[in-house]
Design an enzyme around this catalytic site. Structure first.
Site, PDB file in Angstrom:
ATOM      1  N   HIS A  75       0.844  -1.191   0.000  1.00  0.00           N
ATOM      2  CA  HIS A  75       0.000   0.000   0.000  1.00  0.00           C
ATOM      3  C   HIS A  75       0.881   1.243   0.000  1.00  0.00           C
ATOM      4  CE1 HIS A  75      -3.539   2.476   0.773  1.00  0.00           C
ATOM      5  NE2 HIS A  75      -2.819   3.136   1.667  1.00  0.00           N
ATOM      6  N   SER A  76       0.607   2.157  -0.919  1.00  0.00           N
ATOM      7  CA  SER A  76       1.327   3.417  -1.049  1.00  0.00           C
ATOM      8  C   SER A  76       2.827   3.144  -1.241  1.00  0.00           C
ATOM      9  CB  SER A  76       1.047   4.308   0.164  1.00  0.00           C
ATOM     10  OG  SER A  76       1.419   5.643  -0.079  1.00  0.00           O
ATOM     11  N   MET A  77       3.696   3.596  -0.338  1.00  0.00           N
ATOM     12  CA  MET A  77       5.117   3.282  -0.485  1.00  0.00           C
ATOM     13  C   MET A  77       5.337   1.788  -0.641  1.00  0.00           C
ATOM     14  SD  MET A  77       8.314   3.960   2.165  1.00  0.00           S
ATOM     15  CE  MET A  77       8.113   2.430   3.089  1.00  0.00           C
ATOM     16  N   SER A 103      -1.512  -1.012  -4.208  1.00  0.00           N
ATOM     17  CA  SER A 103      -2.567  -0.152  -3.691  1.00  0.00           C
ATOM     18  C   SER A 103      -2.082   1.276  -3.475  1.00  0.00           C
ATOM     19  CB  SER A 103      -3.054  -0.744  -2.357  1.00  0.00           C
ATOM     20  OG  SER A 103      -3.919   0.127  -1.676  1.00  0.00           O
TER      21      SER A 103
END
Length: 244
Positions: A75-77, A103
């Site tokens: 997720h993200s990073m 994500s």
């Protein structure tokens, strides 16, 4: 199948603590949360500031664990990290994940519309984080922010200094996810991930902001299980050396 789960900036492995329960006891899958240095039980270790260092160390550590099918969720990073690890595995002739589940991060070849924020003063950084959906209670706690900010800044620096290197697309299915009200990552940013695979691609969005995965956990994990069910395949075992 092991599902390695990479956290977002500033977060630890505990964000995936409830995923095994949400998976409904499905014994075909094992959730493997990744604990990066600088947080939770690794709080006294220096966090990474460059993606290449993180990728090298992670691959070295995971060699004994990839003698069976595996997949990556990030997720993200964590999404960017999962992608870079998959590319590095391919470049080194090692087994590939059965699927990438990415994500809330734009496709890496797309320019960022967001300013670099890792160097901002604390109070300005808190305003940016509030817009991203960080809990006001967390931002208002001096104790929490004092513990969180050094690692968060390092993670943001890792993302802000990242430079995409054009590569051949992966031969790995990619599933992209996002929040419908995410002000930093839009559906078209997620759709760009289709250019990084020669296999299948799908995109799913849920109500919520950049951190939609928390309120949508049950639905998200259900979808992840469905995607992984179609991705089982035989992988060549790796016989690596000892890992410290």
């Amino acid at each position: 199948m092991d599902l390695f789960c990479f956290p977002y900036a500033g977060a630890g492995a505990s964000i995936y603590r409830q995923w095994q329960r949400a998976a409904g006891g499905d014994r075909r899958f094992r959730i493997v949360p990744i604990q990066l240095p600088g947080r939770e039980n690794r709080l006294n270790e220096q966090p990474y500031r460059r993606m290449a260092d993180l990728v090298d160390d992670f691959i070295y550590a995971m060699v004994p664990m990839i003698s069976k099918p595996f997949a990556f969720f990030g997720h993200s990073m964590g999404a960017l990290t999962a992608y870079e690890v998959a590319c590095a595995l391919r470049d080194r002739g090692m087994p590939q994940p059965a699927r990438l589940l990415l994500s809330a991060f734009r496709a890496p070849h797309l320019p960022s519309a967001n300013i670099k924020i890792y160097h901002l003063p604390d109070e300005v950084l808190k305003i940016v984080l509030a817009k991203d959906g960080i809990s006001p209670d967390v931002l208002a706690s001096e104790e929490l922010m004092r513990a969180l900010l050094p690692t968060l800044r390092a993670d943001l620096e890792l993302c802000d200094t990242y430079e995409h290197v054009p590569r051949q697309p992966l031969d790995v299915p990619i599933s992209a996810y996002g929040g419908e009200q995410d002000i930093r990552v839009h559906p078209e940013d997620l759709a760009g991930w289709c250019e990084h695979t020669t296999s299948t691609f799908d995109l799913t969005t849920y109500p919520g902001d950049h951190f939609y995965l928390q309120p949508a956990m049950d639905e998200l994990v259900k979808d992840v299980r469905l995607r992984l069910s179609s991705s089982f395949h035989t992988q060549t075992p790796i016989h690596g050396g000892d890992v410290a």
